[in-house]
Motif scaffolding. Structure first.
Motif, short mmCIF file in Angstrom:
data_model
loop_
_atom_site.label_atom_id
_atom_site.label_comp_id
_atom_site.label_asym_id
_atom_site.label_seq_id
_atom_site.Cartn_x
_atom_site.Cartn_y
_atom_site.Cartn_z
N PHE A 1 16.95 -15.42 28.51
CA PHE A 1 15.72 -15.86 27.86
C PHE A 1 15.20 -17.12 28.51
O PHE A 1 15.96 -18.03 28.83
CB PHE A 1 15.97 -16.14 26.38
CG PHE A 1 16.09 -14.90 25.56
CD1 PHE A 1 17.33 -14.38 25.24
CD2 PHE A 1 14.95 -14.25 25.10
CE1 PHE A 1 17.44 -13.23 24.47
CE2 PHE A 1 15.06 -13.11 24.33
CZ PHE A 1 16.31 -12.59 24.02
N ASP A 2 13.92 -17.13 28.67
CA ASP A 2 13.25 -18.35 29.12
C ASP A 2 12.61 -19.00 27.92
O ASP A 2 12.05 -18.30 27.06
CB ASP A 2 12.16 -18.03 30.15
CG ASP A 2 12.75 -17.63 31.48
OD1 ASP A 2 12.07 -16.89 32.21
OD2 ASP A 2 13.89 -18.04 31.77
N PHE B 1 11.16 -14.23 20.82
CA PHE B 1 11.22 -14.83 19.50
C PHE B 1 10.86 -16.31 19.58
O PHE B 1 10.79 -16.88 20.66
CB PHE B 1 12.60 -14.62 18.85
CG PHE B 1 13.71 -15.41 19.49
CD1 PHE B 1 14.31 -14.97 20.66
CD2 PHE B 1 14.17 -16.58 18.90
CE1 PHE B 1 15.35 -15.69 21.24
CE2 PHE B 1 15.21 -17.29 19.47
CZ PHE B 1 15.81 -16.86 20.64
N ILE B 2 10.63 -16.86 18.43
CA ILE B 2 10.32 -18.29 18.35
C ILE B 2 11.31 -18.95 17.40
O ILE B 2 11.73 -18.36 16.42
CB ILE B 2 8.87 -18.54 17.85
CG1 ILE B 2 8.52 -17.60 16.70
CG2 ILE B 2 7.89 -18.42 18.99
CD1 ILE B 2 7.16 -17.85 16.11
N TRP C 1 10.38 -23.66 19.87
CA TRP C 1 10.69 -23.01 21.14
C TRP C 1 10.15 -21.59 21.14
O TRP C 1 10.24 -20.88 20.15
CB TRP C 1 12.21 -22.92 21.34
CG TRP C 1 12.86 -24.14 21.89
CD1 TRP C 1 13.36 -24.30 23.15
CD2 TRP C 1 13.13 -25.36 21.20
NE1 TRP C 1 13.93 -25.53 23.31
CE2 TRP C 1 13.80 -26.23 22.11
CE3 TRP C 1 12.88 -25.84 19.92
CZ2 TRP C 1 14.21 -27.51 21.78
CZ3 TRP C 1 13.28 -27.13 19.59
CH2 TRP C 1 13.95 -27.94 20.52
N ILE C 2 9.61 -21.24 22.25
CA ILE C 2 9.17 -19.85 22.43
C ILE C 2 10.09 -19.23 23.47
O ILE C 2 10.16 -19.70 24.62
CB ILE C 2 7.70 -19.79 22.91
CG1 ILE C 2 6.80 -20.53 21.93
CG2 ILE C 2 7.22 -18.35 23.04
CD1 ILE C 2 5.79 -21.43 22.59
N TRP C 3 10.79 -18.19 23.06
CA TRP C 3 11.76 -17.57 23.94
C TRP C 3 11.25 -16.20 24.36
O TRP C 3 10.90 -15.38 23.53
CB TRP C 3 13.10 -17.39 23.22
CG TRP C 3 13.70 -18.67 22.76
CD1 TRP C 3 13.43 -19.34 21.62
CD2 TRP C 3 14.68 -19.43 23.46
NE1 TRP C 3 14.18 -20.48 21.54
CE2 TRP C 3 14.97 -20.57 22.65
CE3 TRP C 3 15.36 -19.27 24.67
CZ2 TRP C 3 15.89 -21.53 23.03
CZ3 TRP C 3 16.30 -20.24 25.04
CH2 TRP C 3 16.55 -21.36 24.24
N GLN C 4 11.27 -16.03 25.61
CA GLN C 4 10.84 -14.72 26.12
C GLN C 4 11.86 -14.21 27.11
O GLN C 4 12.56 -14.97 27.77
CB GLN C 4 9.48 -14.84 26.83
CG GLN C 4 8.33 -14.96 25.86
CD GLN C 4 7.05 -15.27 26.57
OE1 GLN C 4 6.96 -16.26 27.28
NE2 GLN C 4 6.07 -14.43 26.40
#
Lengths: 303, 682
Positions: free
Chosen positions: A6-7, A283-284, A292-295
């Motif tokens: 995840f970034d 997810f956030i 955090w925004i995880w993609q």
């Protein structure tokens, strides 16, 4: 999934502490509830703040967007449940029925009812279509603060600090009480609607079968003793995700119960709120004043 | 009259005007007066020359003579100084306003004060004020005072011939006192006591006793001796009075003394001699006790084991910030505790077997997290045990799933688009809010409790009707009745209004039952009735069209509703429900009517609904019946305003006569305005 990376992108919410972070119904926008009495609407993917909603008297504890994205409902420490108009930012309705801090609020499927759970041990159902200021119904079976509410098309789930999950089935007219002993801070239905995922304050996330009440699985390894930590399943119900009091977000395999990911939040002590995208693998999460925004990173998996 | 007069006439006739006469004109002005008038008007204008301010009289015989200038600088003679007054400058016309004629005459300051001093105090209050004033006011003797002082008077003395000392004080009888004279006393101001209370005339309250006064002696007593030689003293109103010739004026019968009354409710105590009460000696005031004073209960200190080494151990007590857990019982510890002697009284008491488990539970909770038994090893293992316990006990507590019946609100089901799970069973616990005052709500709750306890149905008899009927058709009507949300104590339920005002609608409802829901609104004065026509989940909610009324009672309502909310949260108290008073019978009636109509329709006789309305016998019957029913029911609500309106409506024979009931203030105002406007026009 195991090898998915995840970034993350960190965003300052500037709301004091973010009490809750939620996706809207389609996952394009997110809401952050701040301790500075504001509610903010963001486009997390474009990293843009779209609107700030001011109207609460005290901290905003939880919020949700309606099914048609035209309205928002939020609740807070000021005992109010507020219905907002998204575009104008006006408060459409203010429900002042609760006797204490409202911890959690949710829309029903058609966004005609707002269901709120409060420290006053009651869950109240507010009719959004009429002009009534009184709730349609008050579910007062709780014996301690209601920390989390979740709604499906025909049922209402209420997680309580007395360690019990109450499932109010409207279709059958039944109330199922599952006693998990330890205070529950979050209740969520799995995507398939067959399981109830509860975050318990003994550092365990429990999955129970909805119909039978049987304990299906327990997920441990994170820290959850003091604060209200959210947990949920991912978009495909393969993993269980939870925040933690050690600054990380934990992923477990739903079936195994083994920890697959432990995502560090830099500079954060407690990750208390998380929300998973309804369809995409992103997810956030919120920790203190930032979110955090995880993609999913665009690396190819080796498998 | 003048014609007959023959004698001489002197002077002018007295003019006595009659009422009828027109007041005569003023006499013609003489030349002089004319000039005067002119002068006044024009101020000397239009004539030219120096005449400003002096009406052109400058230089003339009668007029103003301008004075030549004289320097007064060298002039030392100030007495001859020209003193100019206002009169020198003002015109004669202004003399009225500013001249000496308009001046008021008043007294000089030295003389003025005498007036004020002459205030004689009559009441005590005035006297007080007067004396205070005297103290505070600057001393300045009046003329009279000064005169007297010059003659040898001193303030405080009286005025008059000097009198001998003896005369003043009759007790003195010396020669010297006979001869020497002294000025008489000053006359005291007579102060009358104004009656400032509302007691009867001459009323004197009870005299409060003072301990300093020697009360016993003032009373009358009769002394006597008993057989044994004891002296007794009898006192009372009637005793010791008869033979007192000296004190004839003594009022025997009206002695009311507060000392004769008790001041406290206490059993008769032996008379404590006053001497004892007020003596300073310790011995007099205290008496040796009869019983020795012992501590009621004496607890032994705990048995300290010989090898006890006191050291501090920090035991973490779990404190969840979210829940109040932490006092979960720990059986093992408790058992250990039991072994040791704790020595508490209540534990040793014999308690019923039933009560015991509860006690133990309580004990568990109380001791588990606070105490550590002496027997346990006070090392790390103790702490480990602590963490182990919860899991074992959680099993004990976890009772799995408990399923109970829950009755969702009908509206809630509608909103969720879910069929309502229960149909015929009435709601027992409705937590719907009504703005009932607290006390009626409590009374209702009590009633309900009683009714439930006695096994009586909480709803009136007509309730029996619903289970009889088929769920399909009849259901909407009953639900309709159930869902009345009108204010209980104010208005009759909505069905009543519906029955009266929505005659034609009922037919529509019947025919469109199977159709998807249509909302109809009927306006009843200030209330709009939203009814979802058709569909299995008809809802009726009274929605006030005007918000004003709400605001009026808002403050009150809030307080009450707050109370109400508190009430509902208490699980022991059953929630408040509205009583559908008589709507069941109504719906019954309506149903019968509809059934009949349906029968007729089926037969194929009637095509048009209007025909049905006009010609069907059943319709006529139902109308009459309905009206009768309504009138009967209205008797129950005799005290309400609406009742009269409704009566008018019901008793009117034709539809044309139907009276419009308007409850809105706005409408009335509008009507009034219109009336006013109409009046204005005419």
């Amino acid at each position: 999934m195991k090898n998915v990376e995840f970034d993350s992108f960190i965003s300052e919410s500037k709301q004091g502490t973010v009490r809750a972070i939620r996706f809207n119904v389609d996952g394009n926008y997110c809401l952050t509830c701040g301790s500075d009495k504001t509610l903010k609407l963001w486009n997390p993917f474009k990293r843009m703040l779209l609107k700030t909603y001011i109207g609460h008297g005290l901290e905003v504890m939880d919020a949700q967007g309606s099914c048609d994205n035209s309205q928002l409902v939020s609740c807070g420490t000021d005992k109010n449940v507020i219905l907002w108009d998204v575009t104008t930012g006006n408060t459409v309705r203010k429900y002042r029925g609760h006797l204490s801090t409202v911890n959690s609020v949710a829309f029903n499927e058609e966004s005609t009812v707002a269901i709120s759970g409060s420290v006053d041990t009651s869950v109240r159902c507010w009719d959004l279509k009429s002009k009534r200021n009184e709730p349609i119904q008050i579910l007062g079976e709780g014996t301690d603060s209601v920390t989390s509410v979740s709604v499906s098309s025909y049922e209402v789930l209420a997680g309580c600090a007395d360690g019990r999950v109450r499932r109010y089935d409207l279709r059958n007219g039944k109330l199922d009480t599952d006693d998990l002993v330890h205070s529950i801070t979050s209740v969520r239905l799995t995507k398939d609607g067959q399981g109830i995922l509860c975050s318990c304050s003994d550092s365990t996330v429990r999955l129970i079968d909805k119909d039978s009440g049987e304990l299906l699985s327990e997920y441990k390894g994170h820290t959850h003793n003091q604060f209200k930590i959210d947990s949920c399943t991912n978009h495909s119900d393969t993993h269980v995700v939870s925040g933690s009091e050690d600054g990380c977000v934990y992923f477990w395999s739903l079936i195994d119960g083994t920890i697959t990911h432990r995502l560090r939040h830099e500079g954060a002590r407690i990750v208390h709120s998380i929300a998973y995208h309804p369809t995409k693998n992103c997810f956030i999460s919120a920790a203190e004043g930032r979110f955090w925004i995880w993609q999913e990173s665009e690396q190819e998996t080796e498998e | 009259m003048e014609d007959f007069f023959e004698g001489a006439r002197y002077g002018k006739e007295i003019y006595e005007p009659n009422d009828e006469d027109v007041p005569r004109k003023k006499r013609k002005l003489s030349r002089r007066e004319e000039r005067e008038k002119e002068r006044q008007l024009f101020h000397g204008a239009f004539k030219g020359g120096f005449s400003v301010g002096h009406f052109g009289t400058v230089g003339s015989k009668e007029g103003f003579q301008p004075k030549t200038f004289k320097s007064s600088r060298k002039d030392q003679n100030h007495s001859e100084r020209i003193r100019q007054t206002v009169e020198d400058f003002i015109d004669s016309e202004d003399e009225e306003a500013f001249g000496s004629s308009s001046c008021r005459i008043r007294m000089k300051k030295s003389y003025e004060k005498e007036k004020e001093v002459k205030r004689v105090p009559h009441t005590e209050r005035q006297l007080l004020a007067f004396s205070v004033e005297k103290l505070l006011a600057p001393q300045s003797n009046t003329v009279g005072e000064r005169l007297l002082q010059s003659l040898g008077w001193k303030p405080g003395q009286g005025i008059g011939k000097k009198i001998s000392l003896q005369r003043k004080n009759p007790l003195l009888s010396s020669v010297a006192s006979n001869q020497t004279t002294i000025s008489p006393e000053d006359i005291q101001a007579i102060i009358t006591k104004f009656k400032e209370d509302t007691f009867g005339l001459g009323y004197q309250g009870l005299e409060k006793p003072s301990f300093s006064s020697v009360a016993p002696s003032s009373q009358n007593h009769v002394f006597g001796t008993l057989e044994k030689g004891k002296k007794i003293r009898i006192s009372g109103q009637a005793f010791g009075v008869g033979m007192d010739e000296d004190n004839e004026d003594m009022d025997v019968y009206s002695k009311e003394d507060l000392s004769q009354y008790d001041f406290e409710l206490a059993p008769a105590k032996p008379d404590i001699r006053k001497k004892e009460m007020f003596s300073t000696k310790l011995e007099d005031r205290f008496v040796l006790a009869s019983k020795p004073w012992l501590f009621q209960k004496y607890y032994k200190p705990p048995d300290v084991p010989k090898d006890f080494k006191p050291h501090l151990e920090e035991v973490e007590v779990k404190q969840d910030t979210i829940s109040s857990e932490g006092l979960v019982g720990r059986k093992e510890r408790f058992n250990l505790l039991k072994k040791g002697n704790v020595g508490l009284e209540w534990e040793e008491k014999e308690v019923d077997a039933k009560e015991r488990p509860k006690e133990e539970d309580f004990l568990q909770k109380l001791f588990s997290s606070r105490f550590v038994s002496k027997g346990t090893d006070q090392t790390a293992t103790g702490i480990e045990k602590e963490t182990e316990l919860p899991t074992s006990l959680s099993k004990a507590r976890r009772g799995g799933r408990i399923t109970v019946d829950w009755f969702p609100d009908k509206l809630l089901c509608t909103r969720f688009n879910v069929p309502c799970p229960y149909l015929s069973v009435p709601e027992k616990k409705t937590e719907r809010k009504t703005s009932l005052p607290l006390f009626t709500a409590l009374a209702l709750a009590k009633e309900k409790k009683q009714q439930q306890a006695s096994g009586v149905e909480s709803f009136p008899a007509p309730q029996e009707a619903p289970p009889e009927r088929e769920p399909e058709r009849e259901l909407p009507k009953t639900e309709e009745a159930d869902l009345v949300t009108a204010q209980f104590h104010e208005r009759p339920p909505i069905d009543l209004f519906k029955a009266i005002f929505a005659d034609s609608e009922s037919e529509d409802e019947v025919s469109t039952l199977t159709q998807p829901s249509i909302t109809e609104t009927a306006e009843l004065g200030s209330w709009t009735v939203e009814s979802k026509v058709g569909g299995p989940y008809e809802n009726m909610t009274l929605v006030p069209a005007i918000e004003e009324k709400k605001d009026v009672g808002k403050g009150q309502d809030k307080a009450y509703s707050e109370e109400m909310k508190k009430e509902t949260i208490d699980e022991n108290l059953p929630a408040i429900t509205e009583k559908p008073i008589f709507t069941k019978t109504f719906s019954k009636q309506m149903h019968k009517v509809e059934e009949e109509d349906h029968a007729l329709i089926e037969k194929g006789k009637m095509k048009d609904k209007k025909e049905l309305a006009e010609t069907s016998k059943s319709k006529v019957k139902s109308d009459e019946l309905r009206r009768l029913e309504i009138l009967e029911r209205l008797k129950e609500f005799d005290d309400l305003e609406e009742v009269n309106d409704l009566r008018k409506v019901v008793t009117s024979e034709s539809e044309d006569e139907w009276v419009e009931i308007d409850r809105s203030d706005k409408k009335k105002k509008k009507q009034k305005k219109r009336k006013k406007e109409k009046k204005k026009k005419y």
